[in-house]
Design an enzyme around this catalytic site. Sequence first.
Site, PDB file in Angstrom:
ATOM      1  N   ASN A  95       0.835  -1.225   0.000  1.00 54.51           N
ATOM      2  CA  ASN A  95       0.000   0.000   0.000  1.00 54.51           C
ATOM      3  C   ASN A  95       0.858   1.259   0.000  1.00 54.51           C
ATOM      4  O   ASN A  95       0.856   2.062   0.927  1.00 54.51           O
ATOM      5  CB  ASN A  95      -0.977   0.005   1.181  1.00 54.51           C
ATOM      6  CG  ASN A  95      -0.289  -0.085   2.523  1.00 54.51           C
ATOM      7  OD1 ASN A  95       0.738  -0.742   2.653  1.00 54.51           O
ATOM      8  ND2 ASN A  95      -0.830   0.581   3.523  1.00 54.51           N
ATOM      9  N   ASP A 306       3.365  -5.300  11.933  1.00 53.50           N
ATOM     10  CA  ASP A 306       2.560  -4.293  11.216  1.00 53.50           C
ATOM     11  C   ASP A 306       3.174  -2.898  11.426  1.00 53.50           C
ATOM     12  O   ASP A 306       2.462  -1.915  11.633  1.00 53.50           O
ATOM     13  CB  ASP A 306       1.097  -4.324  11.671  1.00 53.50           C
ATOM     14  CG  ASP A 306       0.172  -3.544  10.723  1.00 53.50           C
ATOM     15  OD1 ASP A 306       0.638  -3.112   9.644  1.00 53.50           O
ATOM     16  OD2 ASP A 306      -1.006  -3.367  11.078  1.00 53.50           O
TER      17      ASP A 306
HETATM   18 ZN    ZN Z   1      -0.384  -3.554   7.682  1.00 52.55          ZN
HETATM   19 ZN    ZN Z   2      -3.706  -4.272   8.134  1.00 52.13          ZN
END
Ligand code: ZN
Ligand code: ZN
Length: 428
Positions: A95, A306
């Site tokens: 992303n 993350d």
């Molecule tokens: Zn992520």
């Molecule tokens: Zn995520």
Amino acid sequence: MDYLLANGRVLDPSQNRDEVAHLVIRGGRIAEITPILPSDPSLKRIDCDGLWVAPGLVDIHVHLREPGQSYKETLQTGGAAALAGGFTTICCMPNTEPPLDSPTLVREIRQRAERETPCRVYVVAALTQGMAGEQLCDYHALKQAGAIACSDDAFPVQNAEVMRRAMLACAAYGLPVVTHCEDKSLSAGGSMHRGVVSSLLGLQGIPASSETVQIARNALLAWETGCQLHLQHLSTAVGVALVRFFKAQGVRLTCEVCPHHLLLTDSACEGYDTNAKMNPPLRTESDRRALSEGLIEGVIDCIATDHAPHAPFEKERTFPDAPFGIVGLETAFGCIGLWNHQQGTPLSPLEWIRLMSTAPAQILNLTAGTLQVGAPADVVVLDPHARWIVNPDEFRSKGRNTPFRGWELIGKVRYTFVGGECVYSAAG
Ligand SMILES: [Zn+2]
Ligand SMILES: [Zn+2]
């Protein structure tokens, strides 16, 4: 330079090895693990008494923000943060701006990473074009370009038929599908977990069902298509129960949990601290406990951070307007040490390393997570008992967005080696 890591506790989950021994690095590879101290004077000796010598940690969920958002993080700063956190292999998410949905972009990031950081960087490519959830990508070409899995992470595919076709195609090319489970029709407008705390704070909530509905859907589709599915950052108790159920049916399913979901609950949002804003959100104490139990029991397969750096001006907005996400690479090992301590040390040293190195490598078929003789010397030297205070101003990452500022964590990285090169040392 060749190294002798002398007298450490050598932990290698890939060989079920846990013993005090001497590890020799020669020519960039693991040359020997021996109980007899080698006397070769050409080896640079590092005393590892009381320390752990383990395969470099592996994080399969990292946001490096390139291309397009280098004000948040770069391959160089993200790589440096990883090495300081003991991670020698990381997987970056697609992303970015533009999203990593083409073989050209995947190749470009891989080549740039090789030049710009000693950390090994693998690319997770987008699952749909532009991560718009409509058109499938050319998975064959992405795989040829070196993508190791596909995911739309924070922009999960909403249409079940699109997901089914993506899974069928990925299964045909042997690409794992990695999913952030969120039904956007349920979570829309929310900025924290929907519950008592969100009501008190007057913030719009994200219900647990937005995660669990998609966990169930994705697992059912993986079951039907035979696709290898990896679920990102589990946050709910029901999610853990669903994973347990689907695994019992033989579905090819794995999942990860993040350190923050093991240590924090939605009460961290009291005071509107935007460093407690992430997606999926921090949930309730019973969710936190279920995640802890799932990790100990083995329902949860690995730990991932993350790592999601943002610039300070972005996190300084009001709670609803601030972006989701926190950094995690430089605090992960110490956070798990703290969590393990709080739980009464249910994780053995070998199990702890397995969850942060060997297991994530195996999930995405990466050449990492082992101290096998002949393997590239990706090695980390850890002090599992060191207590230290988190000071984000010292991070290698550009991100300062951590909810752990000022916390005392347990477990510190002392040295990190990639391919036999010492690429990080706590001494400086
Ligand atoms: Zn992520
Ligand atoms: Zn995520």
